[in-house]
Design a protein around this motif. Structure first.
Motif, PDB file in Angstrom:
ATOM      1  N   ARG A   9       0.825  -1.208   0.000  1.00  0.00           N
ATOM      2  CA  ARG A   9       0.000   0.000   0.000  1.00  0.00           C
ATOM      3  C   ARG A   9       0.860   1.258   0.000  1.00  0.00           C
ATOM      4  O   ARG A   9       0.523   2.262  -0.604  1.00  0.00           O
ATOM      5  CB  ARG A   9      -0.914   0.018   1.234  1.00  0.00           C
ATOM      6  CG  ARG A   9      -2.004  -1.011   1.223  1.00  0.00           C
ATOM      7  CD  ARG A   9      -3.012  -0.783   0.098  1.00  0.00           C
ATOM      8  NE  ARG A   9      -3.624   0.533   0.125  1.00  0.00           N
ATOM      9  CZ  ARG A   9      -4.717   0.838   0.824  1.00  0.00           C
ATOM     10  NH1 ARG A   9      -5.294  -0.076   1.579  1.00  0.00           N
ATOM     11  NH2 ARG A   9      -5.239   2.053   0.762  1.00  0.00           N
ATOM     12  N   LEU A  90      -1.706   2.513  -9.728  1.00  0.00           N
ATOM     13  CA  LEU A  90      -2.889   1.656  -9.718  1.00  0.00           C
ATOM     14  C   LEU A  90      -2.754   0.577 -10.777  1.00  0.00           C
ATOM     15  O   LEU A  90      -2.453   0.865 -11.939  1.00  0.00           O
ATOM     16  CB  LEU A  90      -4.144   2.479  -9.989  1.00  0.00           C
ATOM     17  CG  LEU A  90      -4.553   3.462  -8.887  1.00  0.00           C
ATOM     18  CD1 LEU A  90      -5.620   4.407  -9.400  1.00  0.00           C
ATOM     19  CD2 LEU A  90      -5.063   2.720  -7.675  1.00  0.00           C
ATOM     20  N   PHE A 104      -9.893  -2.613 -10.439  1.00  0.00           N
ATOM     21  CA  PHE A 104      -8.691  -1.966  -9.911  1.00  0.00           C
ATOM     22  C   PHE A 104      -8.242  -2.539  -8.575  1.00  0.00           C
ATOM     23  O   PHE A 104      -9.058  -2.975  -7.757  1.00  0.00           O
ATOM     24  CB  PHE A 104      -8.929  -0.468  -9.732  1.00  0.00           C
ATOM     25  CG  PHE A 104      -8.898   0.291 -11.021  1.00  0.00           C
ATOM     26  CD1 PHE A 104     -10.011   0.342 -11.845  1.00  0.00           C
ATOM     27  CD2 PHE A 104      -7.745   0.947 -11.418  1.00  0.00           C
ATOM     28  CE1 PHE A 104      -9.978   1.034 -13.054  1.00  0.00           C
ATOM     29  CE2 PHE A 104      -7.701   1.652 -12.614  1.00  0.00           C
ATOM     30  CZ  PHE A 104      -8.819   1.691 -13.431  1.00  0.00           C
ATOM     31  N   GLY A 105      -6.932  -2.496  -8.359  1.00  0.00           N
ATOM     32  CA  GLY A 105      -6.374  -2.772  -7.052  1.00  0.00           C
ATOM     33  C   GLY A 105      -6.487  -1.558  -6.152  1.00  0.00           C
ATOM     34  O   GLY A 105      -6.985  -0.505  -6.554  1.00  0.00           O
ATOM     35  N   GLN A 106      -6.010  -1.704  -4.909  1.00  0.00           N
ATOM     36  CA  GLN A 106      -6.129  -0.648  -3.911  1.00  0.00           C
ATOM     37  C   GLN A 106      -5.128   0.485  -4.111  1.00  0.00           C
ATOM     38  O   GLN A 106      -5.269   1.551  -3.521  1.00  0.00           O
ATOM     39  CB  GLN A 106      -5.917  -1.228  -2.511  1.00  0.00           C
ATOM     40  CG  GLN A 106      -6.960  -2.244  -2.100  1.00  0.00           C
ATOM     41  CD  GLN A 106      -8.259  -1.573  -1.685  1.00  0.00           C
ATOM     42  OE1 GLN A 106      -9.017  -1.087  -2.516  1.00  0.00           O
ATOM     43  NE2 GLN A 106      -8.526  -1.539  -0.406  1.00  0.00           N
ATOM     44  N   GLY A 107      -4.131   0.256  -4.917  1.00  0.00           N
ATOM     45  CA  GLY A 107      -3.146   1.290  -5.171  1.00  0.00           C
ATOM     46  C   GLY A 107      -1.916   1.160  -4.281  1.00  0.00           C
ATOM     47  O   GLY A 107      -1.989   0.647  -3.156  1.00  0.00           O
TER      48      GLY A 107
ATOM     49  N   GLY B  43      -8.822   1.969  -4.158  1.00  0.00           N
ATOM     50  CA  GLY B  43      -8.743   1.950  -5.609  1.00  0.00           C
ATOM     51  C   GLY B  43     -10.054   2.415  -6.223  1.00  0.00           C
ATOM     52  O   GLY B  43     -10.975   2.836  -5.524  1.00  0.00           O
ATOM     53  N   LEU B  44     -10.154   2.331  -7.534  1.00  0.00           N
ATOM     54  CA  LEU B  44     -11.354   2.774  -8.236  1.00  0.00           C
ATOM     55  C   LEU B  44     -12.378   1.652  -8.295  1.00  0.00           C
ATOM     56  O   LEU B  44     -12.035   0.483  -8.479  1.00  0.00           O
ATOM     57  CB  LEU B  44     -11.012   3.205  -9.667  1.00  0.00           C
ATOM     58  CG  LEU B  44     -10.541   4.632  -9.863  1.00  0.00           C
ATOM     59  CD1 LEU B  44      -9.181   4.865  -9.253  1.00  0.00           C
ATOM     60  CD2 LEU B  44     -10.547   4.988 -11.344  1.00  0.00           C
TER      61      LEU B  44
END
Lengths: 113, 114
Positions: A9, A90, A104-107, B43-44
């Motif tokens: 993260r 991302l 998408f992943g959490q970033g 995230g998105l």
């Protein structure tokens, strides 16, 4: 439930270090993407892959490379990190089938000092 | 090449008031349109999408968007917002129907005030 998992993260790295950002998806998707998100600029595509060992440059590939050795895993590599690569990264995946959205992943928030 | 413009970077609004987040796109071919939402430190997530058929599409949490081909717009609306709607909203366009060619706007931060 569909899942795109990014390995970290938060990351803090030093200028000049080699950095690996890992992404894994469990949906058997063909397409995988790496985006960079910066305030006021939205999401910009760095690289994408539509099959194992296949890759295409996105809008801002300079300073980055990618690796896709297995279908479920897509890695983003910063060969020599620089402070202007401090950003939110991302990962996303999607099916080749028409009319499907990206997941998408959490970033990963990367800070280069 | 397609592009997406979100005209408002910040939209503050009071709770229970209506809101409209604007999105315009440019493309010379048929497009598919999406709205994604990003809550803080996440995230998105897909909010809604237009692929074909009815030009008005709805999400499960009360948002709706209307595809207007003549004005090349896909504005997002909600008649009454909640505090929990506070998030960043991204409009995106896809040419050819596949997420392979997804282009995002710069995002609109919606802040709902008590």
């Amino acid at each position: 439930d569909v899942k795109v998992t990014q390995s970290s993260r938060y990351l803090v790295k030093r200028t000049g270090e080699k950095v690996f950002l890992e992404c894994v998806q469990d949906m058997d998707h063909e397409n995988m993407f790496w985006y960079r998100q910066d305030p006021g600029l939205g999401l910009r595509l760095i690289y994408f892959s539509y099959d194992v060992k296949m890759k295409e440059k996105g809008d801002i590939p300079e300073g980055y490379s990618v690796s896709r050795e297995k279908k479920e895993r897509f890695s983003l590599i910063l060969e020599s990190a620089s402070t202007n690569q401090t950003s939110m990264y991302l990962c996303a995946s999607s099916s080749q089938a028409l009319n499907t959205e990206a997941f998408f992943g959490q970033g990963t928030r990367l800070t280069v000092v | 090449a397609q592009s997406v413009t979100q005209l408002d970077s910040q939209v503050p609004v009071f709770e229970e008031a209506p809101v409209e987040l604007r999105c315009n796109y440019s493309s010379s071919v048929s497009v598919y349109l999406f709205w994604y939402v990003q809550y803080p430190n996440q995230g998105l997530q897909l909010l809604l999408k237009y692929l074909s058929g009815s030009t008005l599409v709805e999400s499960i949490n009360g948002f709706e968007a209307e595809f207007n081909k003549s004005q090349t717009s896909f504005h997002l609306r909600k008649p009454s917002v909640h505090i929990s709607d506070t998030a960043e909203y991204f409009c995106a366009v896809s040419v050819g129907g596949s997420a392979r060619q997804l282009t995002f706007g710069s995002g609109t931060q919606l802040t709902v005030l008590p």
